[in-house]
Design an enzyme around this catalytic site. Structure first.
Site, mmCIF file in Angstrom:
data_model
loop_
_atom_site.group_PDB
_atom_site.id
_atom_site.type_symbol
_atom_site.label_atom_id
_atom_site.label_comp_id
_atom_site.label_asym_id
_atom_site.label_seq_id
_atom_site.Cartn_x
_atom_site.Cartn_y
_atom_site.Cartn_z
ATOM 1 N N VAL A 104 35.420 10.925 28.158
ATOM 2 C CA VAL A 104 35.180 12.307 27.245
ATOM 3 C C VAL A 104 33.981 13.037 27.303
ATOM 4 C CG1 VAL A 104 36.900 11.516 24.693
ATOM 5 C CG2 VAL A 104 34.597 10.666 24.436
ATOM 6 N N HIS A 120 42.617 13.200 26.601
ATOM 7 C CA HIS A 120 41.712 12.688 24.934
ATOM 8 C C HIS A 120 40.436 13.863 24.902
ATOM 9 C CE1 HIS A 120 43.630 8.117 25.892
ATOM 10 N NE2 HIS A 120 44.297 9.084 24.731
ATOM 11 N N SER A 190 42.053 0.121 31.068
ATOM 12 C CA SER A 190 43.052 -1.608 30.313
ATOM 13 C C SER A 190 44.562 -0.980 30.083
ATOM 14 C CB SER A 190 42.144 -2.355 29.005
ATOM 15 O OG SER A 190 42.701 -1.311 28.069
#
Ligand code: BJW
Length: 258
Positions: A104, A120, A190
Site C-alpha cells: 500500500v 490491498h 510470505s
C-alpha cells in the site's frame, strides 16, 4: 548455485512476451519499510495484523488512523530501492508487463511503474465511510483524525483489512493477467495472505515459469519453478540484466508524495 539459477531465470525472461511481477512487503524492506511478519512488526504492543484489522477500525477509528498515519509518516521519507527501479525500467521491454502488488506504500508508482494493480489499496488515500468516495490524502501527519471528506464525512484508510473484500475487479484482473503470462516473478512475499497468494498459482497452472525472489523459504517455494534466495535489491536488477549497484542500498530519488 545462485548464479546458475539467475542465469536460468534470465533465460525465461529473455523468451517471455508477457510478464507479471507479484510483489509483497519484502520488496520495500531495503527502502526501510518494515514487513508484516518481521520481528519489528508491532505498534504499541499490537501485532501489525491486529492494528491492520477491521476489528480495530470498527472499534476505534481514531486509533486505527493513528497506526496508519504513523506509517504514512515513516513512508514520507522513504524512496524506492534498486528492485522497484529495476521493475519500472523493465516495463517497456516486454509486450505486456503488469505489476500486481499487495503493498500500500506507493513505491512502485514512485519508481515509475505505469501498469500496477494494488490488491490491498493505497495508504495515501482515504475512503468515505458512508459513500465509499475516494480522496487523495498526501499530507502527513494529518491535521485531524479521522480526516473528513465532503459534507464532513469521516474517512477510513483506503486499504484492505483482514476480512474485507479486495477492490472490485482488482483480483480478477490480476488473475487473468497471471493466467496469460509467460513469466511470473514473485518478489518479497510470505504468500500467506489470500486471495492475493493465488496469483502465482494462476500463473503456474497456466504453464508460466514462476520465479521467487526472497531471502527465506516461503509457503510458495514448493510451487515455484525457481527460487532465488537473496535480497530483492540485489537479485532483481541482475534478473533484468541491469547492473547491481551497492546491493541493498536505496537509490537517491525524489522524496515527495504523489
Ligand atoms: C524480502 C526481503 C528483501 C524480507 N527482499 N524479500 C483462504 C485460506 C485461509 C484464509 C483465508 C483464505 N481466503 C481468505 C482468507 C482470510 C484472510 C487471510 O488470508 N488470512 C490468512 C492470513 C490466514 N484474507 C482476507 O481477509 C482478505 N479478504 C478476503 O479474503 O475477502 C473475502 C472475505 C470477506 C469476508 C470474510 C471472509 C472472506 C483480505 C486480506 C487483506 C490483507 N491486508 C493486509 C493489510 C493491508 C493494510 C496495511 O498495510 O496495514 O495486507 S495484511 C498484510 O499482509 C498486508 C500485506 O499486503 C499482506 C501480505 O503480506 P506480505 O506482503 O507477504 O508481507 P510479509 O511480511 O508476510 O512477508 C514479507 C516477505 O518478504 C517475507 O517472506 C520475507 O522473507 C521477505 N523479505 N526482506 C526480498 N530485502
Amino acid at each position: 548455485m545462485i548464479d546458475d539459477q539467475l542465469q536460468q531465470a534470465r533465460q525465461y525472461l529473455a523468451a517471455a512476451r508477457r510478464v507479471v511481477v507479484f510483489t509483497g512487503a519484502g520488496i520495500s524492506a531495503e527502502s526501510g519499510v518494515p514487513t508484516f511478519r518481521g520481528k519489528d512488526a508491532t505498534w504499541k504492543g499490537m501485532p501489525a495484523a491486529v492494528a491492520s484489522s477491521i476489528g480495530l477500525l470498527e472499534q476505534d477509528l481514531t486509533t486505527a488512523w493513528e497506526w496508519f498515519d504513523y506509517r504514512r509518516t515513516l513512508l514520507k521519507t522513504v524512496v524506492p530501492n534498486a528492485a522497484h527501479l529495476a521493475v519500472a525500467q523493465a516495463e517497456t521491454r516486454f509486450e505486456d508487463f503488469l505489476v500486481v502488488t499487495q503493498n500500500v506504500d506507493g513505491l512502485h508508482q514512485k519508481a515509475g511503474s505505469q501498469r500496477i494493480i494494488e490488491l490491498h489499496g493505497n495508504i495515501w488515500r482515504g475512503r468515505g465511510l458512508r459513500t465509499g468516495k475516494r480522496y487523495p490524502l498526501p499530507e502527513t501527519p494529518l491535521p485531524t483524525l479521522p480526516p473528513r471528506g465532503d459534507q464532513d464525512e469521516p474517512l477510513r484508510p483506503d486499504v484492505v483489512l483482514f476480512g474485507e473484500m479486495l477492490p472490485a475487479g482488482a483480483f480478477e484482473e490480476a488473475e487473468i493477467a497471471a493466467s496469460r503470462c509467460d513469466v511470473c516473478l514473485v518478489i518479497g512475499t510470505s504468500g500467506v495472505v489470500y486471495p492475493a497468494a493465488l496469483i502465482p498459482f494462476a500463473a503456474r497452472d497456466a504453464g508460466a515459469a514462476v520465479i521467487e525472489v526472497n531471502p527465506e523459504s516461503t509457503d510458495l517455494t514448493p510451487h515455484m519453478t525457481l527460487s532465488l534466495r537473496g535480497l530483492a535489491g540485489d537479485i532483481v536488477p541482475r534478473l533484468f540484466g541491469q547492473a547491481s549497484t551497492s546491493p541493498g542500498l536505496p537509490f537517491t530519488m525524489h522524496t515527495g508524495q504523489g
